[in-house]
Design an enzyme around this catalytic site. Structure first.
Site, PDB file in Angstrom:
ATOM      1  CE  LYS A   5     -84.912   1.320 -18.333  1.00  0.00           C
ATOM      2  NZ  LYS A   5     -84.556   2.120 -19.511  1.00  0.00           N
ATOM      3  CG  HIS A  60     -71.411  -9.737 -22.610  1.00  0.00           C
ATOM      4  ND1 HIS A  60     -71.347 -11.107 -22.628  1.00  0.00           N
ATOM      5  CD2 HIS A  60     -72.608  -9.420 -22.045  1.00  0.00           C
ATOM      6  CE1 HIS A  60     -72.458 -11.601 -22.098  1.00  0.00           C
ATOM      7  NE2 HIS A  60     -73.237 -10.600 -21.735  1.00  0.00           N
TER       8      HIS A  60
END
Length: 430
Positions: A26, A136
Site C-alpha cells: 500500500k 526484488h
C-alpha cells in the site's frame, strides 16, 4: 557522524497509487510517513526535495529495453492485449498492472537516483528515499511487488565516484534482485539479513550464496529463522557489519530498511521493535560514510510509518516524543497513538539459537578472509552526472508549503555515452 547534512526526497503523489483491492503493498504508507515527518517538525532539520522523475532511459541502465517499454505501455484498460507479455515479465498477481504504474516507478526510482547524485556531489551526507528500496525487481522481470530496481540504478550512479559500495538489507525478505545484479563483481558487496527456509519468499539467500567470478565472497547472506528479537538481531547484525567494514572498506553505503522485519507485520514473522529496527539504521549512520537510505517492504501500514519516521529522526540525531503529534491521519494509529507500540503481541517463538547464529557468523568471517584486500578501481574519466544539480537553489528549512516550494532538478538527462553495462544472464559486470 554528528549533525549530518540530510537530503530527504518525497513526491506528494507517490502515496496515491493503488496496487488493487486486498493487495498487501500500500503506497499510502508513504503519505502517512511523510505526514508524521512533517508534524514532528523533522523537515526543519533537513533539506526536503520533490525528486526528479526517472525516464525509461534511466531505468534501462539496468533493465532490458523491452521490459521497460512494456511497463510504459501497459494499462488496466489495454492489459488484454499484453497477455503473452504478462507471463514473460512476471506481471500479474503479485505485481499487478494498476493505473499509473510507470509513473509510480518513475517517482520512486528518480528519488533514489537523485539521492545518489547528491551524495556523489557532496551535497549531503545522507539521502533518504522511503519510497525506494524495491529490491526484488530483476533485469528482465518484476518480482515480489517490485517493478523497477531503484537500488541497482542508484548503486550504478554511486559507482561513478565510489570504488566500493556496500549494500545492507534488513527487510525480512532476501534482497535477491540486488544480489543477482552484482553477483559477478567486487565493486559492490551485498549483505542481506532475512528469513530463510520453509519456502519463504523469494526462496534465495542461503549462506552459501557468496558470489562468483570476480564477485566471489562479495555476496554475504545471513539466513534467519522466525521470531528473532532485538537483542538476538543486534548480536548478529553488529559483528557481521563490523567484519564487512574491516575486510571490504567501502566508500559509500546503501541501506534498505524494509519494515516487514518488525513484529506484527502482515507478511512477516520476526519480532523486532521499532527501536530495534532503528538501532540498525543508527549503527550504519555512525559508520560515517555517505549513505543512501531507502524503504522497502512493510505491510502493517501504521507501523511502517512509525518506523520510518523514527529512523528519520535517528538519522538527524533528533529525539522525538513517543506521543504522536496531531495530524489528519491520527486515527490510523489508534488505540494507543504512540510511536513505539508493543509489537511483540504475537508471541512468536525465537528459533534462532546462539549455536545457530554463531555458526553463521563464523562461516561468514571465514569467507570474508578470502578477500585479500579491498579491491581498487582505476578511473581515468568520471562519467557525467545523470542530473545537473548546479542550478538548484538550496531549500528553505522553514518552508510552510512543504510540497510546492521544494526545489526541482532541471531534469537534464545522462546522455548514455558512458553506459557500458554488460549483460551476463541478468548480471551486471561493473
Amino acid at each position: 557522524m554528528s549533525n549530518p547534512k540530510v537530503a530527504y526526497f518525497f513526491d506528494p503523489e507517490v502515496g496515491n497509487f493503488h496496487y488493487g483491492p486486498g493487495h498487501p503493498m500500500k503506497p499510502h504508507r508513504l503519505t502517512l510517513t511523510h505526514s508524521l515527518v512533517l508534524h514532528y517538525g523533522l523537515y526543519k532539520k533537513m533539506n526536503v526535495y520533490k525528486p526528479y522523475r526517472a525516464s525509461a532511459h534511466d531505468m534501462c541502465r539496468f533493465h532490458s529495453d523491452d521490459y521497460i517499454d512494456f511497463l510504459q505501455r501497459v494499462t488496466p484498460q489495454n492489459v488484454q492485449a499484453f497477455t503473452k507479455s504478462l507471463s514473460v515479465f512476471n506481471v500479474g498477481d503479485d505485481c499487478p498492472v494498476f493505473d499509473g504504474l510507470f509513473d509510480f516507478c518513475s517517482m520512486y526510482t528518480g528519488a533514489s537516483l537523485e539521492g545518489a547524485v547528491k551524495l556523489n556531489n557532496n551535497d549531503c551526507d545522507i539521502a533518504i528515499n522511503w519510497s525506494g528500496g524495491l529490491h526484488h525487481a530483476k533485469k528482465f522481470e518484476a518480482s515480489g511487488f517490485c517493478y523497477v530496481n531503484d537500488i541497482v540504478i542508484g548503486i550504478l550512479e554511486l559507482l561513478k565516484y565510489h570504488p566500493r559500495v556496500l549494500y545492507v538489507d534488513i527487510d525480512i525478505h532476501h534482497g535477491d534482485g540486488v544480489q543477482e545484479a552484482f553477483y559477478l563483481t567486487d565493486r559492490v558487496m551485498t549483505v542481506s539479513f532475512h528469513k530463510y527456509g520453509n519456502y519463504f519468499f523469494p526462496g534465495t539467500g542461503d549462506m552459501f550464496e557468496i558470489g562468483t567470478e570476480s564477485g566471489r565472497c562479495y555476496s554475504v547472506n545471513v539466513p534467519l529463522k522466525e521470531g528473532i528479537d532485538d537483542q538476538t538481531y543486534m548480536g548478529i547484525f553488529k559483528p557481521i557489519i563490523n567484519s564487512v567494514m574491516e575486510f571490504y572498506r567501502p566508500t559509500a553505503i546503501v541501506l534498505q530498511c524494509g519494515a516487514d522485519s518488525l513484529g506484527c507485520d502482515r507478511l512477516g514473522c520476526f519480532n523486532l521493535s521499532i527501536k530495534g529496527h532503528g538501532e540498525c539504521v543508527k549503527f550504519i549512520k555512525n559508520l560515517g560514510l555517505p549513505t543512501l537510505v531507502l524503504g522497502g517492504g512493510g505491510y502493517t501500514v501504521r507501523n511502517v510509518a512509525r518506523c520510518w519516521t523514527y529512523e528519520t529522526a535517528q538519522l538527524l540525531d533528533e529525539d522525538i516524543s513517543n506521543e504522536l503529534p496531531y495530524s489528519e491521519y491520527l486515527e490510523f494509529f489508534a488505540p494507543d497513538f504512540t510511536l513505539h507500540p508493543d509489537l511483540n503481541t504475537t508471541k512468536q517463538e525465537n528459533l534462532n539459537t546462539k549455536q545457530y547464529l554463531d555458526s553463521i557468523r563464523i562461516a561468514i568471517n571465514e569467507n570474508l578472509k578470502n578477500i585479500a584486500h579491498a579491491p581498487s578501481v582505476q578511473m581515468k574519466d568520471v562519467p557525467p552526472d545523470l542530473l545537473n544539480l548546479d542550478s538548484l537553489e538550496e531549500p528553505d528549512p522553514d518552508i510552510n508549503n512543504h510540497t510546492n516550494n521544494r526545489p526541482e532538478p532541471n531534469n537534464e538527462y545522462f546522455d548514455g555515452d558512458q553506459d557500458n553495462d554488460k549483460e551476463n544472464e541478468g548480471f551486471l559486470d561493473v
